[in-house]
Design a protein around this motif. Structure first.
Motif, mmCIF file in Angstrom:
data_model
loop_
_atom_site.group_PDB
_atom_site.id
_atom_site.type_symbol
_atom_site.label_atom_id
_atom_site.label_comp_id
_atom_site.label_asym_id
_atom_site.label_seq_id
_atom_site.Cartn_x
_atom_site.Cartn_y
_atom_site.Cartn_z
ATOM 1 N N TYR A 1 0.818 -1.213 0.000
ATOM 2 C CA TYR A 1 0.000 0.000 0.000
ATOM 3 C C TYR A 1 0.850 1.260 0.000
ATOM 4 O O TYR A 1 0.578 2.194 -0.765
ATOM 5 N N ASP B 1 -9.255 2.813 1.106
ATOM 6 C CA ASP B 1 -9.390 3.004 -0.335
ATOM 7 C C ASP B 1 -9.378 4.484 -0.697
ATOM 8 O O ASP B 1 -10.044 5.299 -0.061
ATOM 9 N N ASP B 2 -8.618 4.823 -1.711
ATOM 10 C CA ASP B 2 -8.631 6.154 -2.299
ATOM 11 C C ASP B 2 -8.385 5.997 -3.794
ATOM 12 O O ASP B 2 -8.250 4.883 -4.297
ATOM 13 N N ARG C 1 -5.272 3.960 -4.711
ATOM 14 C CA ARG C 1 -5.365 2.493 -4.569
ATOM 15 C C ARG C 1 -6.274 1.891 -5.640
ATOM 16 O O ARG C 1 -5.983 0.821 -6.176
ATOM 17 N N VAL C 2 -7.376 2.573 -5.941
ATOM 18 C CA VAL C 2 -8.271 2.063 -6.986
ATOM 19 C C VAL C 2 -7.529 1.961 -8.313
ATOM 20 O O VAL C 2 -7.651 0.957 -9.036
ATOM 21 N N LEU D 1 -5.155 -1.033 -8.195
ATOM 22 C CA LEU D 1 -5.844 -2.320 -8.308
ATOM 23 C C LEU D 1 -6.291 -2.592 -9.740
ATOM 24 O O LEU D 1 -6.195 -3.719 -10.235
ATOM 25 N N GLU E 1 -12.749 12.702 -3.085
ATOM 26 C CA GLU E 1 -11.603 11.946 -3.592
ATOM 27 C C GLU E 1 -10.433 12.866 -3.942
ATOM 28 O O GLU E 1 -9.272 12.543 -3.661
ATOM 29 N N TYR F 1 -17.009 2.378 1.477
ATOM 30 C CA TYR F 1 -16.446 3.672 1.124
ATOM 31 C C TYR F 1 -17.566 4.697 1.119
ATOM 32 O O TYR F 1 -18.748 4.368 1.251
#
Length: 523
Positions: free
Chosen positions: A253, A301-302, A305-306, A309, A343, A442
């Protein structure tokens, strides 16, 4: 293991799973790589009264360096002196542990989590299955290192048999001094779709075992520890696997420093639990819960990270498998994003984030919808993948952003609540540790979970006797998890004398009536 002693491996496979083929593969790999090896087998009595076991020894010095000398091998495994145990079924793994084969100081255990039910389990009128969680705890307690995953599912996904998956796991563990190419050359020696399927199963299992070990190696957890990180073997056996997975997640991460922060926080919980439960009667349950939920919360999650992934090669491979795309098929993947002000503000410093958030709130108060930026990204294209990689590369901004600071402050409040509660009573500390389950999802769901957790920490944890407070915290947590609307939680709070949760203001949006739609008649 030393250079003067053979590396020993015991393979356990049920009937029809290709254990004999696996043994032959390993011998072929050893011969092709230039190492001396020996394999013996003991057949099982029947399908579920005992697996067929295959015992392999490999001398870790190449034959070219031995000259005229030849190592002496054993025909059968010695309990407690086994370097590795690989099994295709969880109960069979525990059976071998019960036979004394696995040693907590020496043995690497690789096991499938899948089960083939015994006759005794099937005969029960009710649910006679053995508790897989308890079986897993036995494996954890009697292994130096362990990897447990569903081998049957990997084999099915790859269209092959379990033996190919087991071979990939052995290769990924770096147990033997063979290269990956040595294994793949032997597995792919056959012709047709069967060899390709075996290679797919091999590769999936190889990555499943090799990737966590590589993360630990990068973090320095296999030799000299990285700054702030401790060796995985330092953790008590019940905590070791979750703590190791948590460190891996933090490395993935944010990097070594973030992994060190996770380790330091978990160490403080372990120290507090040892004071609250010196005899260890509860198997370090507080630390285990914190290892799990702390890792999930710290890896919030931000958009960074999205993007990471969605940009992974493994994700592209998974999509190809799901749509059953062939080698010559053209596949296009479109990802839809709709990041809003929260975000973007998350990566900005607090002052700028407050201004941006205030601007959006003012828009909403005037009846406008929250600002968002709809995006359609073709991740099959070079531009689309570069866009994802660019966003994923912005993780250096994360510690400088407003959300990072907010999440860390909330985590510290929860961590402090667990430590203070454990000093009062072990049960209370355990209940508050489990409140990490409230942090999930989220957006609004995530915010609601954090608000509920803070309310419990502030109004229920300090109340009355420790046993009373523990019961109140448990009731509130279960109510919050059972009802997203919050009515059950409000009832539980009222029952235990806590003040109600504050009502959040929700703006009313006025929508213009479309033309041609008649006005509602007054009654």
């Amino acid at each position: 293991m030393t250079a003067q002693a053979p590396i020993s491996l015991l393979v356990c496979a049920l009937g029809g799973e290709g254990g004999g083929v696996l043994s032959e593969w390993l011998m072929d790999v050893a011969r092709a790589a230039g190492y001396a090896a020996q394999s013996t087998s003991i057949p099982g009595v029947a399908q579920r009264t005992g697996a067929t076991t295959y015992y392999i020894e490999v001398f870790p010095v190449p034959l070219a360096q031995l000259g005229s000398r030849w190592p002496v091998f054993s025909l059968s495994p010695v309990p407690g002196a086994l370097d590795a145990l690989v099994s295709s079924e969880l109960l069979e793994t525990v059976r071998q542990v019960g036979n004394g084969m696995s040693s907590p100081e020496r043995t690497l255990v690789i096991s499938s989590s899948s089960r083939a039910l015994t006759t005794q389990e099937r005969m029960q009128m009710a649910d006679g299955r053995l508790d897989s969680a308890e079986l897993l705890r036995i494996v954890q307690g009697f292994s130096r290192e362990h990897h447990v995953y569903d081998m049957a599912a990997l084999a099915k996904e790859a269209g092959t048999v379990v033996s190919a998956v087991m071979l990939g796991a052995i290769a990924g563990s770096s147990l033997f001094p063979f290269r990956r190419e040595d294994y793949e050359k032997v597995v792919g020696a056959g012709d047709g779709a069967g060899a390709l399927a075996s290679l797919r199963g091999f590769a999936a299992a190889y990555e499943r075992v090799h990737a966590p070990r590589q993360w630990l190696r990068d973090a320095g957890l296999e030799a000299t520890a990285a700054p702030g990180a401790q060796e995985a073997t330092d953790w008590p056996a019940p905590v070791r696997q979750l703590a190791t997975l948590g460190v891996q997640r933090m490395l993935e991460y944010q990097g070594p420093e973030y992994a060190a922060l996770y380790t330091a926080r978990l160490r403080s919980v372990l120290a507090a639990e040892r004071q609250a439960d010196p005899a260890g009667r509860h198997d370090f349950a507080i630390t285990r819960e914190m290892a799990r939920w702390l890792a999930l919360w710290m890896a919030f999650d931000d958009i960074v990270r999205v993007a990471w992934l969605k940009g992974r090669a493994a994700r592209w491979q998974r999509v190809r498998r799901e749509v059953k795309a062939g080698e010559g098929d053209l596949l296009r993947v479109w990802d839809h994003f709709k990041p809003g002000v929260p975000e973007f503000a998350a990566l900005l410093p607090a002052a700028l984030a407050r201004r941006l958030t205030a601007w959006d709130r003012a828009r909403v108060a005037r009846g406008a919808a929250p600002w968002a930026l709809p995006l359609k990204v073709g991740t099959h294209s070079v531009f689309g993948m570069l866009s994802l990689r660019f966003l994923a590369g912005l993780k250096w901004l994360r510690p400088r952003g407003s959300r990072y600071a907010l999440e860390q402050a909330l985590i510290e409040r929860w961590l402090g609540g667990v430590l203070a509660a454990a000093q009062r009573d072990w049960r209370l500390g355990h209940e508050i540790a489990q409140c990490g389950r409230l942090i999930k999802g989220y957006g609004a769901t995530n915010e609601r979970g954090k608000d509920n957790l803070l309310h419990v920490l502030e109004h229920l944890a300090p109340r009355g006797e420790p046993a009373e407070a523990a019961a109140a915290v448990r009731a509130a947590r279960e109510a919050a998890l059972a009802d997203d609307a919050g009515k059950a939680l409000d009832a539980a709070l009222q029952q235990h004398g806590a003040p109600p949760r504050p009502v959040k203001a929700v703006p009313v949006r006025w929508v213009r009536r479309p033309r041609g739609l008649p006005a509602a008649k007054e009654s």
